[in-house]
Design an enzyme around this catalytic site. Structure first.
Site, short mmCIF file in Angstrom:
data_model
loop_
_atom_site.label_atom_id
_atom_site.label_comp_id
_atom_site.label_asym_id
_atom_site.label_seq_id
_atom_site.Cartn_x
_atom_site.Cartn_y
_atom_site.Cartn_z
N ARG A 228 1.04 -1.25 -0.08
CA ARG A 228 0.16 -0.15 -0.09
C ARG A 228 0.96 1.41 -0.12
O ARG A 228 1.77 1.26 0.82
CB ARG A 228 -0.91 -0.10 1.05
CG ARG A 228 -1.84 -1.35 1.32
CD ARG A 228 -2.65 -1.25 2.33
NE ARG A 228 -3.25 -2.57 2.68
CZ ARG A 228 -4.68 -3.25 2.07
NH1 ARG A 228 -5.30 -2.31 1.23
NH2 ARG A 228 -4.82 -4.14 2.43
N ASP B 192 -12.57 -9.58 -1.25
CA ASP B 192 -13.89 -8.65 -0.81
C ASP B 192 -15.04 -9.02 -1.85
O ASP B 192 -16.17 -8.79 -1.56
CB ASP B 192 -13.77 -7.37 -0.88
CG ASP B 192 -12.62 -7.42 0.37
OD1 ASP B 192 -12.79 -8.07 1.18
OD2 ASP B 192 -12.20 -6.19 0.68
N ASP C 173 -15.88 -6.88 -4.34
CA ASP C 173 -16.60 -5.57 -4.37
C ASP C 173 -16.17 -4.55 -5.52
O ASP C 173 -16.30 -3.27 -5.34
CB ASP C 173 -16.18 -4.91 -3.02
CG ASP C 173 -14.74 -4.74 -2.88
OD1 ASP C 173 -14.02 -5.20 -3.35
OD2 ASP C 173 -14.27 -3.84 -1.81
#
Ligand code: ATP
Length: 319
Positions: free
Chosen positions: A72, A127, A129
């Site tokens: 990240r 996820d 998503d």
């Protein structure tokens, strides 16, 4: 288009390796060179990359995690960081980039495309998503991991007449909790998309006990609250004693299922075709069993649909 780059970013997901392999092999098959960028956008900014060969991606189709590592990057969220990334891409002769990751990684790729550098997204997150695709890579593997855990917990729950709370991953999205709860026969599923009613949950637990049920399973998506928080609510509200199991990062690991490997292969090949056609700002996905590519911006503006009917069904089947 002569040379493309590929990176993995955000949370790792089973199937990312199979997708890297497909991108590399398809690109080489089409006569392109492929550069593997390590540690996501941070590695891109730092120029941490190398040319990949057919052999570089051998023996990874079955492995969880990502051979290119993930990260990240706070720096990439800044304009300077994004400019540095584009300079690195240009300096290394890269003409297009395949980004494998979740919604944050997609947003990152959209900033590159907006700055004139063509990117294509492959949905890689447990996820499920990402707007515009019915499935993301890693979801099926994580789902099966969670189901296996629920089955094991159910054995001990039944032996001791216990109610178990199982906390699963899902900060903003409840797909993993919902699908696992439905497949694992959970009594109650708590997800971010639907408000829960404590009275109703307590009533269900009590009526289950009254009709002789030996166990109850409650699935809580971490984005709503932690399993132990939910346990103390139940204790305070109705004096119901529970046990809590937090599945944690076990959900991210493991060898990808056949379904995730096939999806990864289809997505990887399609991403290369999209770049070869000269398109940026697009994502690949699967809609109604068809591999598709679509405009990333438009899909994000529309947002992700939640399957309320499946949630309703999970309630009907667990009365
Ligand atoms: P998961 O959903 O599995 O956590 P993700 O891809 O959503 O994966 P994030 O941490 O949200 O994971 O994003 C990965 C990286 O993408 C971030 O560290 C950051 O570098 C970049 N990124 C995220 N959002 C943006 C944005 N709005 N603009 C530019 N870059 C972004």
């Amino acid at each position: 288009m002569k040379r493309i780059g590929v990176l993995t970013s955000g949370g790792d997901a089973p199937g990312m390796n199979a997708a890297i392999r497909a991108v590399v092999r398809k690109a080489i098959y089409e006569g392109l060179e492929v550069v593997g960028i390590f540690h996501g956008y941070q590695g891109l900014i730092e120029g941490n990359m190398e040319l990949l060969t057919l052999g570089s991606v051998g023996d990874i189709i079955q492995r969880g995690g990502t051979k290119l590592f993930s990260a990240r990057s706070l720096e990439f969220r800044t304009e300077e960081g994004q400019q540095k990334a584009i300079e690195q891409l240009k300096a290394n002769g890269i003409d297009g980039l395949v980004v494998i990751g979740g919604d944050g990684s997609y947003r990152g790729s959209m900033t590159l495309t907006k700055n004139g550098f063509p990117c294509v997204g492959i949905p890689g997150t447990i996820d499920n998503d990402i707007p515009g695709t019915d499935y993301t890579l890693g979801f099926d593997t994580a789902l099966n991991t969670v189901i296996e855990c629920i089955d094991k917990i159910r054995d001990t729950a039944t032996s001791h007449d216990r109610t178990f709370i199982i906390e699963v991953m899902g900060r903003d999205a409840g797909d993993l909790a919902l699908w696992a709860g439905l497949a694992g026969g959970a009594e109650t599923i708590i997800i971010p998309e639907v408000e829960f009613d404590m009275e109703e949950i307590v009533e269900k637990l009590k009526s289950g006990t009254a009709r002789g049920k030996k166990h109850s399973i409650i699935i809580v998506a971490e984005g709503v609250m932690s399993g132990s928080e939910f346990a103390s609510h139940l204790m305070k509200h109705a004096n119901i004693d529970t046990r809590v199991s937090v599945l944690g990062h076990i959900q991210r690991g493991g060898s990808p299922t056949g379904r995730d490997r096939v999806l990864a292969s289809l997505f990887g090949a399609r991403a290369v075709e999209v770049l070869l056609a000269g398109h940026g700002g697009r994502a690949v996905g699967i809609q109604n069993h068809q591999v598709v590519d679509y405009d990333m911006n438009e899909a994000f503006e529309k947002g992700e649909d939640f399957d309320l009917l499946m949630y309703q069904l999970s309630k009907e089947l667990s009365i």
